[in-house]
Design an enzyme around this catalytic site. Sequence first.
Site, PDB file in Angstrom:
ATOM      1  N   CYS A  68      15.188   9.279 -13.027  1.00  0.00           N
ATOM      2  CA  CYS A  68      16.573   8.794 -13.025  1.00  0.00           C
ATOM      3  C   CYS A  68      17.510   9.841 -13.646  1.00  0.00           C
ATOM      4  CB  CYS A  68      16.633   7.479 -13.799  1.00  0.00           C
ATOM      5  SG  CYS A  68      18.287   6.900 -14.212  1.00  0.00           S
ATOM      6  N   CYS A  71      19.695   8.599 -16.524  1.00  0.00           N
ATOM      7  CA  CYS A  71      18.840   8.361 -17.696  1.00  0.00           C
ATOM      8  C   CYS A  71      18.603   9.668 -18.445  1.00  0.00           C
ATOM      9  CB  CYS A  71      17.492   7.768 -17.295  1.00  0.00           C
ATOM     10  SG  CYS A  71      17.576   6.170 -16.462  1.00  0.00           S
TER      11      CYS A  71
END
Length: 145
Positions: A68, A71
């Site tokens: 991600c 993230c």
Amino acid sequence: MSDHLVVCTHCGGVNRLPEQRPALDGKCGKCGHRLFEGHPADVSAELFDKQVSRSSVPVLVDVWAPWCGPCRAMAPAYEQAARELEPNVRLIKLNSDNEQQVAGRLGIQGIPTMILFDNGRERARTSGAMPAGEIVRWVRQHLPA
């Protein structure tokens, strides 16, 4: 005055710290590691459950995944927020790829998602990457003074 219960992120030991003693210098009675190290620990499902259910210190969890982009972009900000919020708040990370059952139980629909727990109960949640200052403000606005 009451003692604080702090769960070690290394071994899961539950430690009792006197309220008047600064928790930053506390060490785990089971494994000897520092209880607060100024950075969020990646935890397993078992350690996540123990942190949330046994700690008297509020717990902020970042549910993330290695693939991600947002993230990964938020990781340094989350690390910086840990240095500012500990020892009043425990910051941990939960890899949703490795801990899919917990992520499902938490109802995670997008990542990164941060969930703030206090006394075993979810207090607030937010999704999307944030800078460190915003993370700190968000946590403080959801905790009692």
